[in-house]
Design an enzyme around this catalytic site. Structure first.
Site, PDB file in Angstrom:
ATOM      1  N   HIS A   1     -22.902  32.100  28.206  1.00 30.24           N
ATOM      2  CA  HIS A   1     -22.412  33.428  29.110  1.00 30.24           C
ATOM      3  C   HIS A   1     -22.674  34.686  27.496  1.00 30.24           C
ATOM      4  CE1 HIS A   1     -19.436  32.103  32.606  1.00 30.24           C
ATOM      5  NE2 HIS A   1     -21.218  30.911  33.154  1.00 30.24           N
TER       6      HIS A   1
ATOM      7  N   TYR B   1     -12.511  32.521  35.443  1.00 27.29           N
ATOM      8  CA  TYR B   1     -12.006  31.417  35.064  1.00 27.29           C
ATOM      9  C   TYR B   1     -10.440  31.523  34.944  1.00 27.29           C
ATOM     10  CZ  TYR B   1     -16.439  29.045  36.372  1.00 27.29           C
ATOM     11  OH  TYR B   1     -17.448  28.601  36.346  1.00 27.29           O
TER      12      TYR B   1
ATOM     13  N   HIS C   1     -24.348  24.862  41.534  1.00 31.14           N
ATOM     14  CA  HIS C   1     -23.421  25.350  41.169  1.00 31.14           C
ATOM     15  C   HIS C   1     -22.212  24.839  40.809  1.00 31.14           C
ATOM     16  CE1 HIS C   1     -23.814  28.959  37.759  1.00 31.14           C
ATOM     17  NE2 HIS C   1     -23.016  29.634  39.288  1.00 31.14           N
TER      18      HIS C   1
ATOM     19  N   LYS D   1     -30.357  31.783  29.674  1.00 29.00           N
ATOM     20  CA  LYS D   1     -31.407  33.055  29.378  1.00 29.00           C
ATOM     21  C   LYS D   1     -31.160  33.671  28.472  1.00 29.00           C
ATOM     22  CE  LYS D   1     -28.846  33.633  34.325  1.00 29.00           C
ATOM     23  NZ  LYS D   1     -27.714  34.143  35.547  1.00 29.00           N
TER      24      LYS D   1
ATOM     25  N   ARG E   1     -20.770  22.836  37.815  1.00 29.16           N
ATOM     26  CA  ARG E   1     -20.551  24.211  36.684  1.00 29.16           C
ATOM     27  C   ARG E   1     -19.708  24.484  36.626  1.00 29.16           C
ATOM     28  NH1 ARG E   1     -23.878  27.421  33.283  1.00 29.16           N
ATOM     29  NH2 ARG E   1     -23.501  29.444  33.150  1.00 29.16           N
TER      30      ARG E   1
ATOM     31  N   ARG F   1     -27.246  25.850  33.782  1.00 23.08           N
ATOM     32  CA  ARG F   1     -27.499  26.379  34.892  1.00 23.08           C
ATOM     33  C   ARG F   1     -28.016  24.672  35.693  1.00 23.08           C
ATOM     34  NH1 ARG F   1     -27.712  29.863  30.789  1.00 23.08           N
ATOM     35  NH2 ARG F   1     -26.326  31.536  30.916  1.00 23.08           N
TER      36      ARG F   1
END
Length: 317
Positions: free
Chosen positions: A282, A291, A256, A183, A259, A159
């Site tokens: 994730h 994806y 992004h 995160k 990414r 990120r």
């Protein structure tokens, strides 16, 4: 906003930071969304401690004339749900009026992806003239930094917030990966290619030679900013300018996008979706499943090229 509502909002944001590891940007986004909601309640003589489901729905209905997208409305609903759940669990009130709310139906679409050739062109343009000692020192340092950022981002799929805040020790990692705290405080390992490692070392060498006081920072990409490191916005501006120079769409090019390219190109070349999920950081596989169109295309290509009754196979007989 009444003092009571303000205290409730502050307590909720403190919970996000303490229990979920929410970043400052995330907290600011929640504060903006919930402040707007609370202001609406206040204007109609209400407050979060006594709001009804009907009052919440009236607020959401009032968002439509303001031209908000379905994604923005969905985000507001999520914030309100979490806020009221917190008020209930933390005993600020005895019920949860937001539990029955339903958000707008949204179909997650796959992001647009730059091709391998386009990323190669972007990197090639970024790498031009980095060794030209006739260039002004400041210009050369900025170009070298941008090239290191791009190589690292495309190699790792980080990120952008994780990338710009990397510690300077990342440039000298002995292993072919770097440890990332993402995160929610979740840790993962991100691969670092030889090209990315060489780009980082070249950038750090030039930084130490031309700006030793800045190189003393704990950050890999130090800058004169409140955070002490390069900002996401500054990186995005440099990236768009580079995209224009490379003949690519500046409007579609943002950190992004690299990414997305990282994830899509891995899947195109046979990577497992679970592996890509881990590399992207994730928490839920459903996030990575945007994806799956890449996997669908790969499977169609395999059937086309390998099935004994396909046209491609017939032509080779």
């Amino acid at each position: 906003m009444t003092p009571g509502a303000s205290r409730q909002l502050d307590a909720f944001l403190d919970m996000l930071a303490a229990e979920r590891g929410a970043a400052r940007n995330t907290q600011d986004a929640y504060r903006r969304d919930l402040s707007d909601y609370i202001a609406h309640l206040s204007a109609n003589g209400g407050d979060p401690g006594a709001a009804t489901t009907e009052e919440i729905r009236a607020y959401l209905a009032a968002l439509a004339p303001r031209g908000m997208s379905a994604a923005t409305v969905a985000r507001r609903i999520s914030a309100i749900r979490q806020f009221h759940k917190f008020l209930y669990v933390d005993r600020h009130r005895g019920d949860d009026p937001a539990a029955a709310l339903e958000g707008p139906r949204m179909r997650r679409s796959a992001p647009g992806v730059f091709s391998t050739a386009e990323i190669d062109r972007l990197l090639a343009v970024a790498g031009e003239g980095l060794d030209d000692e006739r260039r002004p020192a400041r210009d050369r340092l900025q170009a070298t930094r941008l090239y290191a950022l791009l190589e690292t981002l495309y190699a790792t799929g980080l990120r952008v917030s994780e990338l710009v805040s990397l510690p300077k020790s990342a440039a000298h990692a002995r292993d072919p990966f770097i440890a990332i705290r993402g995160k929610g405080g979740r840790e993962r390992l991100a691969p670092l290619t030889d090209r990315a490692r060489r780009a980082l070392l070249s950038y750090r060498k030039l930084l130490e030679a031309t700006a030793p006081e800045r190189a003393a920072s704990a950050f890999l990409f130090p800058a004169d900013s409140d955070s002490g490191h390069l900002t996401r916005q500054a990186f995005a501006r440099e990236l768009k300018a580079l995209a224009s120079a490379a003949g690519l769409s500046a409007s579609a090019m943002h950190p992004h996008a690299l990414r997305h390219a990282f994830a899509s190109h891995l899947l195109q070349n046979g990577a497992d979706l679970r592996v890509v999920q881990e590399l992207l950081g994730h928490a839920d596989i459903s996030t990575t499943q945007i994806y799956t169109h890449v996997l669908d295309e790969r499977m169609r290509a395999m059937v086309r090229d390998l099935h004994p009754m396909s046209e491609a196979a017939e032509k080779t007989r």
